[in-house]
Design an enzyme around this catalytic site. Sequence first.
Site, PDB file in Angstrom:
ATOM      1  N   HIS A 166       2.660  -2.746   2.652  1.00  0.00           N
ATOM      2  CA  HIS A 166       2.778  -3.232   1.283  1.00  0.00           C
ATOM      3  C   HIS A 166       3.339  -4.647   1.222  1.00  0.00           C
ATOM      4  O   HIS A 166       4.159  -5.034   2.057  1.00  0.00           O
ATOM      5  CB  HIS A 166       3.689  -2.298   0.480  1.00  0.00           C
ATOM      6  CG  HIS A 166       3.155  -0.899   0.374  1.00  0.00           C
ATOM      7  ND1 HIS A 166       3.259   0.003   1.409  1.00  0.00           N
ATOM      8  CD2 HIS A 166       2.495  -0.265  -0.632  1.00  0.00           C
ATOM      9  CE1 HIS A 166       2.679   1.152   1.044  1.00  0.00           C
ATOM     10  NE2 HIS A 166       2.206   1.009  -0.179  1.00  0.00           N
ATOM     11  N   ASP A 181      -0.839  -3.333   0.219  1.00  0.00           N
ATOM     12  CA  ASP A 181      -1.068  -2.789  -1.121  1.00  0.00           C
ATOM     13  C   ASP A 181      -0.067  -3.314  -2.146  1.00  0.00           C
ATOM     14  O   ASP A 181       1.055  -3.708  -1.803  1.00  0.00           O
ATOM     15  CB  ASP A 181      -0.925  -1.261  -1.091  1.00  0.00           C
ATOM     16  CG  ASP A 181      -2.040  -0.565  -0.355  1.00  0.00           C
ATOM     17  OD1 ASP A 181      -2.749  -1.229   0.420  1.00  0.00           O
ATOM     18  OD2 ASP A 181      -2.191   0.654  -0.549  1.00  0.00           O
TER      19      ASP A 181
END
Length: 470
Positions: free
Chosen positions: A331, A166
């Site tokens: 992430h 992400d």
Amino acid sequence: MFTFAAFSALLISLAGVVAQTTGTSVDSSILTKTADSTGPSGFSIPALSELTSGAPTDSTVALYSTFAAGATPTVSGAPVLPTSALTIADYPALDVTPPTNSSLVKDWMAKIDLSKVPSYNVTTGDCSTDAAAISDGRCWWTCGGCTRETDIVECPDKNVWGLSYDDGPSPFTPLLIDYLQEKNIKTTFFVVGSRVLSRPEMLQTEYMSGHQISIHTWSHPALTTLTNEEIVAELGWTMKVIKDTLGVTPNTFRPPYGDIDDRVRAIAAQMGLTPVIWTSYTDGSTTVNFDTNDWHISGGTATGASSYETFEKILTEYAPKLDTGFITLEHDIYQQSVDLAVGYILPQVLANGTYQLKSIINCLGKDTSEAYIETSSNQTTTQITAATGSQSTFFQPIVGTATGAEVSAPSEATGSTAAGSAASTTSGSGASASTGAASNTSSSGSGRSATMGGALIALAAVAVGMVYVA
């Protein structure tokens, strides 16, 4: 709108909660672990004990390849890459919710039938002050981990890992892309529109390398804190900048912090978007999110070592108990999280050999072409029945990612103010709800794992996660 002041108050109030869900204390043997990978082109990965909030900045690496305008993608049926470069002035300001009075947002809103969107109030983003939103049956993931049958939260086949990252593209994303290319691993990138506008060539390399691209909003807000118009602006501008960069539009999105309710779902459905969250597992009174906590490292509430230990527990203790595969939260926005992935997590998974790493669209058993509106073979028109009365329903779009059909949702709270008003707030009292087709406890007869995210873990995610670095 979730302000910085509101976030600060929430963070202070949840300090004890955060301490329960993240931390820096780990088994001493983990602190001595060194990277299992040198990274692409001999890039030096720091020792695990050095992956902390105070880590020195790494040198960045170049993308293994860039692609010219007009290049042909590997996605079946996709157009060539756009020949026109992005003009920054044509898009909203970075890292703030786009204005809702632009002609584009007005056009997008005109296509939304608000009679089919539950008129729940916007939330405060804080479970401790928003009891009404918890008890009104809106299926708010943040407070209780509630999901609908049409939310994508797992891979259907056991030992299949739906890999995702992400918040990028970031300066550190090329190292991850290069490693994935070297190892022939495909993932799903949930990209922030503002980052796409800043680094379009990185997005093109991700896409042209066969990775799935999905939406993660324009400025990374908690979506339930926004008005209807603001939600449309956040999703719409991200859809537009991705299509302007790639020529295709994703049909999935991940709500930042997992913050979603039935109002957000209904709006997204009318925009052709299906939500993707991450897997949770419930065993008795214990609920575990498949969140590596890598995003906590930069803020100092976790370290590379503690995040790695979290990952090991997911892999060795919880994933084996599932009847299905799983989706994790990681992430590529932070240097430490990319170093952790490239030097430790991914090499261990490859060496272990138990799990198949796939993009989320591939883990669902679908071709990558099914991840985009323009190339999906399933062009079913979204059907949403009126969100009024005692049995309101909404239909989640299944373009390319069909997992269910119409889902029953309980009616909105009596006397609530439409969330289309920027001044809408909630108050009152109540307990967490478990109604309709929502899932927040145990698996169904299909062998689906429990999808209760856990209020404590989810709250910490909303609190600490607001420290968002662009």
